[in-house]
Design a protein around this motif. Structure first.
Motif, PDB file in Angstrom:
ATOM      1  N   LEU A  88    -119.005-107.507  22.141  1.00  0.00           N
ATOM      2  CA  LEU A  88    -118.089-106.724  21.305  1.00  0.00           C
ATOM      3  C   LEU A  88    -117.840-105.340  21.888  1.00  0.00           C
ATOM      4  CD1 LEU A  88    -119.567-107.581  17.797  1.00  0.00           C
ATOM      5  CD2 LEU A  88    -117.452-108.468  18.785  1.00  0.00           C
ATOM      6  N   MET A  89    -118.767-104.878  22.719  1.00  0.00           N
ATOM      7  CA  MET A  89    -118.664-103.544  23.282  1.00  0.00           C
ATOM      8  C   MET A  89    -117.996-103.536  24.661  1.00  0.00           C
ATOM      9  SD  MET A  89    -120.124-102.258  20.730  1.00  0.00           S
ATOM     10  CE  MET A  89    -120.752-103.290  19.411  1.00  0.00           C
ATOM     11  N   GLN A  90    -117.714-104.722  25.191  1.00  0.00           N
ATOM     12  CA  GLN A  90    -117.151-104.800  26.530  1.00  0.00           C
ATOM     13  C   GLN A  90    -115.698-104.354  26.542  1.00  0.00           C
ATOM     14  OE1 GLN A  90    -117.737-108.804  27.863  1.00  0.00           O
ATOM     15  NE2 GLN A  90    -119.931-108.533  28.220  1.00  0.00           N
ATOM     16  N   LYS A  91    -115.338-103.725  27.636  1.00  0.00           N
ATOM     17  CA  LYS A  91    -113.977-103.270  27.817  1.00  0.00           C
ATOM     18  C   LYS A  91    -113.618-103.406  29.284  1.00  0.00           C
ATOM     19  CE  LYS A  91    -110.964 -99.227  27.168  1.00  0.00           C
ATOM     20  NZ  LYS A  91    -110.907 -97.816  26.743  1.00  0.00           N
ATOM     21  N   GLU A  92    -112.457-103.973  29.538  1.00  0.00           N
ATOM     22  CA  GLU A  92    -112.030-104.157  30.918  1.00  0.00           C
ATOM     23  C   GLU A  92    -111.677-102.799  31.524  1.00  0.00           C
ATOM     24  OE1 GLU A  92    -112.101-106.914  32.603  1.00  0.00           O
ATOM     25  OE2 GLU A  92    -112.814-108.070  30.891  1.00  0.00           O
ATOM     26  N   THR A  93    -112.369-102.432  32.583  1.00  0.00           N
ATOM     27  CA  THR A  93    -112.102-101.173  33.271  1.00  0.00           C
ATOM     28  C   THR A  93    -112.100-101.414  34.777  1.00  0.00           C
ATOM     29  OG1 THR A  93    -114.446-100.604  33.337  1.00  0.00           O
ATOM     30  CG2 THR A  93    -113.170 -99.772  31.463  1.00  0.00           C
ATOM     31  N   VAL A  94    -111.506-100.491  35.487  1.00  0.00           N
ATOM     32  CA  VAL A  94    -111.520-100.557  36.943  1.00  0.00           C
ATOM     33  C   VAL A  94    -112.835 -99.962  37.421  1.00  0.00           C
ATOM     34  CG1 VAL A  94    -110.428 -99.793  39.075  1.00  0.00           C
ATOM     35  CG2 VAL A  94    -109.022-100.375  37.074  1.00  0.00           C
ATOM     36  N   GLU A  95    -113.618-100.745  38.142  1.00  0.00           N
ATOM     37  CA  GLU A  95    -114.910-100.285  38.616  1.00  0.00           C
ATOM     38  C   GLU A  95    -114.701 -99.435  39.865  1.00  0.00           C
ATOM     39  OE1 GLU A  95    -119.265-102.148  39.823  1.00  0.00           O
ATOM     40  OE2 GLU A  95    -117.756-103.357  38.813  1.00  0.00           O
ATOM     41  N   THR A  96    -115.042 -98.173  39.756  1.00  0.00           N
ATOM     42  CA  THR A  96    -114.778 -97.251  40.860  1.00  0.00           C
ATOM     43  C   THR A  96    -115.936 -97.189  41.856  1.00  0.00           C
ATOM     44  OG1 THR A  96    -115.656 -95.426  39.542  1.00  0.00           O
ATOM     45  CG2 THR A  96    -113.290 -95.823  39.425  1.00  0.00           C
ATOM     46  N   ARG A  97    -117.097 -97.655  41.452  1.00  0.00           N
ATOM     47  CA  ARG A  97    -118.248 -97.605  42.338  1.00  0.00           C
ATOM     48  C   ARG A  97    -119.007 -98.911  42.240  1.00  0.00           C
ATOM     49  NH1 ARG A  97    -122.918 -92.921  42.397  1.00  0.00           N
ATOM     50  NH2 ARG A  97    -123.782 -93.420  44.431  1.00  0.00           N
ATOM     51  N   LYS A  98    -119.207 -99.546  43.366  1.00  0.00           N
ATOM     52  CA  LYS A  98    -119.857-100.836  43.371  1.00  0.00           C
ATOM     53  C   LYS A  98    -121.027-100.818  44.337  1.00  0.00           C
ATOM     54  CE  LYS A  98    -118.520-105.700  43.355  1.00  0.00           C
ATOM     55  NZ  LYS A  98    -117.393-106.640  43.565  1.00  0.00           N
ATOM     56  N   LEU A  99    -122.130-101.411  43.925  1.00  0.00           N
ATOM     57  CA  LEU A  99    -123.289-101.461  44.801  1.00  0.00           C
ATOM     58  C   LEU A  99    -123.005-102.373  45.987  1.00  0.00           C
ATOM     59  CD1 LEU A  99    -126.359-101.765  42.394  1.00  0.00           C
ATOM     60  CD2 LEU A  99    -125.706 -99.812  43.791  1.00  0.00           C
ATOM     61  N   SER A 100    -123.437-101.934  47.152  1.00  0.00           N
ATOM     62  CA  SER A 100    -123.307-102.763  48.347  1.00  0.00           C
ATOM     63  C   SER A 100    -124.325-103.887  48.286  1.00  0.00           C
ATOM     64  CB  SER A 100    -123.551-101.915  49.592  1.00  0.00           C
ATOM     65  OG  SER A 100    -124.893-101.457  49.615  1.00  0.00           O
ATOM     66  N   ARG A 101    -124.112-104.872  49.143  1.00  0.00           N
ATOM     67  CA  ARG A 101    -125.070-105.980  49.213  1.00  0.00           C
ATOM     68  C   ARG A 101    -126.454-105.461  49.573  1.00  0.00           C
ATOM     69  NH1 ARG A 101    -124.256-111.537  52.693  1.00  0.00           N
ATOM     70  NH2 ARG A 101    -126.438-112.150  52.866  1.00  0.00           N
ATOM     71  N   ALA A 102    -126.507-104.498  50.505  1.00  0.00           N
ATOM     72  CA  ALA A 102    -127.793-103.926  50.906  1.00  0.00           C
ATOM     73  C   ALA A 102    -128.476-103.247  49.723  1.00  0.00           C
ATOM     74  CB  ALA A 102    -127.580-102.925  52.034  1.00  0.00           C
ATOM     75  N   ALA A 103    -127.691-102.535  48.899  1.00  0.00           N
ATOM     76  CA  ALA A 103    -128.267-101.844  47.738  1.00  0.00           C
ATOM     77  C   ALA A 103    -128.777-102.841  46.705  1.00  0.00           C
ATOM     78  CB  ALA A 103    -127.224-100.925  47.116  1.00  0.00           C
ATOM     79  N   ILE A 104    -128.030-103.924  46.498  1.00  0.00           N
ATOM     80  CA  ILE A 104    -128.452-104.950  45.544  1.00  0.00           C
ATOM     81  C   ILE A 104    -129.761-105.585  45.993  1.00  0.00           C
ATOM     82  CG2 ILE A 104    -127.880-107.213  44.572  1.00  0.00           C
ATOM     83  CD1 ILE A 104    -124.935-106.368  44.647  1.00  0.00           C
ATOM     84  N   GLU A 105    -129.832-105.915  47.269  1.00  0.00           N
ATOM     85  CA  GLU A 105    -131.042-106.536  47.794  1.00  0.00           C
ATOM     86  C   GLU A 105    -132.223-105.577  47.711  1.00  0.00           C
ATOM     87  OE1 GLU A 105    -130.163-107.851  51.716  1.00  0.00           O
ATOM     88  OE2 GLU A 105    -128.864-109.490  51.066  1.00  0.00           O
ATOM     89  N   THR A 106    -131.981-104.320  48.066  1.00  0.00           N
ATOM     90  CA  THR A 106    -133.051-103.317  48.013  1.00  0.00           C
ATOM     91  C   THR A 106    -133.531-103.121  46.578  1.00  0.00           C
ATOM     92  OG1 THR A 106    -132.158-102.170  49.947  1.00  0.00           O
ATOM     93  CG2 THR A 106    -133.652-100.918  48.532  1.00  0.00           C
TER      94      THR A 106
END
Length: 215
Positions: A88-106
């Protein structure tokens, strides 16, 4: 005119408020706080003799099944939307910052192996970890420096923060999802991020040979 009437027998001017009133106090603090609060924070705000731990436990029980719940975030407490109503709290927005694959793995390695050193992260990933990756996670306040390891060189370690736990709705790092939950959420195709392996919940031998994420 001042009231000089005696205090009723059995009562004291220094008695703590009734538990119902203590619950109201805790509820007010949690509702108004921008960040989760500790028991010590509550104790410092409430009148002498109050029992914030008991008031929290009672309040948490009262909110069970409600749209808003009292949740534990590490060593702190907060009021949060019930997890099943998050949509109910979700809202479609443009994601301006995304974690890199390296950051996700780390981040996955730190979450599942904390406290872990940079050298250990690199050993698990099989590649070096750039300073920018660590800095990004530190800046986001998803990880922090932990205690130094009692090994030669006394290297620093990394651990996840209460902010990380709060963001993902976790009470502690022990509540991190296993492989089945990650796959069910669509976060994995075949293999978990490095560092999730070795937790004892692999359900087939092919997991260690399959690919991590599709680029």
């Amino acid at each position: 005119m001042e009231d000089h009437s005696p205090v009723p027998e059995g009562e004291s001017l220094f008695d703590a408020p009734l538990m119902a009133e203590q619950e109201r106090m805790v509820e007010a603090v949690l509702f108004a706080s921008a960040a989760p609060v500790t028991l010590r924070d509550l104790e410092s705000r409430m009148p002498h003799g109050c029992n914030p731990a008991e008031a929290l436990a009672r309040l948490r029980k009262k909110y069970e099944g409600r749209g808003v719940q009292v949740v534990r975030v590490g060593d702190t407490w907060a009021m949060r939307t019930a997890s099943d109503l998050g949509f109910l709290m979700q809202k479609e927005t443009v994601e301006t910052r995304k974690l890199s694959r390296a950051a996700i793995e780390t981040l996955a390695i730190i979450a599942y192996h904390q406290p872990v050193t940079r050298a250990e992260i690199e050993e698990i990933r099989g590649v070096s970890v750039s300073r920018g990756t660590i800095d990004q996670l530190l800046e986001m306040e998803w990880i922090r420096l932990g205690r130094r390891k009692m090994t030669p060189g006394r290297p620093v370690t990394f651990v996840v923060t209460p902010h990380f736990l709060d963001h993902f709705g976790l009470e502690s790092a022990r509540d991190l999802p296993g492989l089945k939950e990650l796959r069910a959420a669509g976060l994995l195709e075949n293999r978990p991020p490095p560092g999730v392996l070795g937790l004892g919940d692999l359900d087939d031998e092919d997991d260690e040979q399959s690919e991590l994420f599709e680029d």
